[in-house]
Design a protein around this motif. Sequence first.
Motif, PDB file in Angstrom:
ATOM      1  N   GLY A  64       0.778  -1.222   0.000  1.00  0.00           N
ATOM      2  CA  GLY A  64       0.000   0.000   0.000  1.00  0.00           C
ATOM      3  C   GLY A  64       0.811   1.274   0.000  1.00  0.00           C
ATOM      4  N   ALA A  65       2.124   1.184   0.182  1.00  0.00           N
ATOM      5  CA  ALA A  65       2.990   2.369   0.155  1.00  0.00           C
ATOM      6  C   ALA A  65       3.499   2.579  -1.265  1.00  0.00           C
ATOM      7  CB  ALA A  65       4.159   2.192   1.114  1.00  0.00           C
ATOM      8  N   ASP A  66       3.294   3.763  -1.808  1.00  0.00           N
ATOM      9  CA  ASP A  66       3.740   4.082  -3.158  1.00  0.00           C
ATOM     10  C   ASP A  66       5.171   4.617  -3.115  1.00  0.00           C
ATOM     11  OD1 ASP A  66       1.410   3.369  -4.555  1.00  0.00           O
ATOM     12  OD2 ASP A  66       0.444   5.255  -3.973  1.00  0.00           O
ATOM     13  N   LEU A  67       6.072   3.867  -3.718  1.00  0.00           N
ATOM     14  CA  LEU A  67       7.488   4.207  -3.741  1.00  0.00           C
ATOM     15  C   LEU A  67       7.915   4.514  -5.167  1.00  0.00           C
ATOM     16  CD1 LEU A  67       8.772   1.259  -1.505  1.00  0.00           C
ATOM     17  CD2 LEU A  67       7.962   3.521  -0.758  1.00  0.00           C
ATOM     18  N   TRP A  70      10.108   7.700  -0.978  1.00  0.00           N
ATOM     19  CA  TRP A  70       8.754   7.541  -0.442  1.00  0.00           C
ATOM     20  C   TRP A  70       8.205   8.938  -0.225  1.00  0.00           C
ATOM     21  CZ3 TRP A  70       7.438   4.605   4.745  1.00  0.00           C
ATOM     22  CH2 TRP A  70       6.045   4.426   4.824  1.00  0.00           C
ATOM     23  N   ALA A  71       7.489   9.449  -1.215  1.00  0.00           N
ATOM     24  CA  ALA A  71       7.071  10.844  -1.216  1.00  0.00           C
ATOM     25  C   ALA A  71       6.156  11.179  -0.053  1.00  0.00           C
ATOM     26  CB  ALA A  71       6.389  11.184  -2.550  1.00  0.00           C
ATOM     27  N   ALA A  72       5.244  10.272   0.299  1.00  0.00           N
ATOM     28  CA  ALA A  72       4.291  10.543   1.375  1.00  0.00           C
ATOM     29  C   ALA A  72       4.990  10.810   2.692  1.00  0.00           C
ATOM     30  CB  ALA A  72       3.324   9.368   1.518  1.00  0.00           C
ATOM     31  N   GLU A  73       6.177  10.243   2.880  1.00  0.00           N
ATOM     32  CA  GLU A  73       6.938  10.427   4.114  1.00  0.00           C
ATOM     33  C   GLU A  73       8.148  11.333   3.925  1.00  0.00           C
ATOM     34  OE1 GLU A  73       6.189   9.187   7.142  1.00  0.00           O
ATOM     35  OE2 GLU A  73       4.325   8.339   6.334  1.00  0.00           O
ATOM     36  N   ARG A 132      15.136  17.069  -1.328  1.00  0.00           N
ATOM     37  CA  ARG A 132      14.948  17.699  -0.016  1.00  0.00           C
ATOM     38  C   ARG A 132      14.240  16.770   0.968  1.00  0.00           C
ATOM     39  NH1 ARG A 132      17.580  22.883  -0.121  1.00  0.00           N
ATOM     40  NH2 ARG A 132      17.700  23.425  -2.327  1.00  0.00           N
ATOM     41  N   PRO A 133      14.780  15.579   1.242  1.00  0.00           N
ATOM     42  CA  PRO A 133      14.100  14.641   2.136  1.00  0.00           C
ATOM     43  C   PRO A 133      14.051  15.145   3.570  1.00  0.00           C
ATOM     44  CG  PRO A 133      16.331  13.887   1.693  1.00  0.00           C
ATOM     45  CD  PRO A 133      16.084  15.059   0.787  1.00  0.00           C
TER      46      PRO A 133
END
Length: 236
Positions: free
Chosen positions: A19-22, A32-35, A78-79
């Motif tokens: 379920g995590a979009d990487l 992992w853009a959402a995080e 820019r993480p």
Amino acid sequence: MEKARDEHLHAAPALRVCGADLIVLPEGAVWWAAERMLVVADLHLEKGSAFAARGIALPPYDTRATLSRLEALMERLRPSRLVALGDSFHDGEAEARMGEEDAAMLARLTRRADWIWIAGNHDPRPSRKFGGIVREELRAGPLTFRHEPQPAPATGEIAGHLHPCAAVRVRGRRLRRRCVASDGARAILPAFGAYAGGLNVLDGAYEPLFPSAVFHAWMMGARTVVPVAAHRLEGD
């Protein structure tokens, strides 16, 4: 600039793990853009100097090359958090062999994000000199980040250690590239280090991880990433 960056990433193929979009990046990392999390594996800093100490002559620039690629990625993305999946240093003496400029670069990078060192088999306790925190593994949402992959099922696992690569034949030409190996339940990342080699994903070492042999190799080119089904791959 941020809009251009996000549009570029939106065009990249997405890998979904539990379920995590990487996003698999051609540089050999995962985003992992959402995080706002950048994930790299197996930097193997100072591998060149370790070989030199054994009388194997290699250009001593692998650490600089690896860190420069990582710095460019961090500048672009820019993480908020960076996770290094173990074997970040080639051995326990790597810090002592590292040049002052390279050490300063690494220290600078670890201050640019919440930096997490996952312990590896080459570096069970990475030096605290460079900042960041050391963890055996990290859990975030549905994912678990560790160095060495565990036998299936290991749902949500993101790991390194095996340095996956894949080979495929295109128009009669054999192409061999680093890759992310994933069946949607887990993902194994390639080595990010400049001198780190690769183990073909059809090697027997992967059988406990993908026992059904139904997975994709997300093969990395200079600017693109292409998912290739396991049945299309060639062994070494």
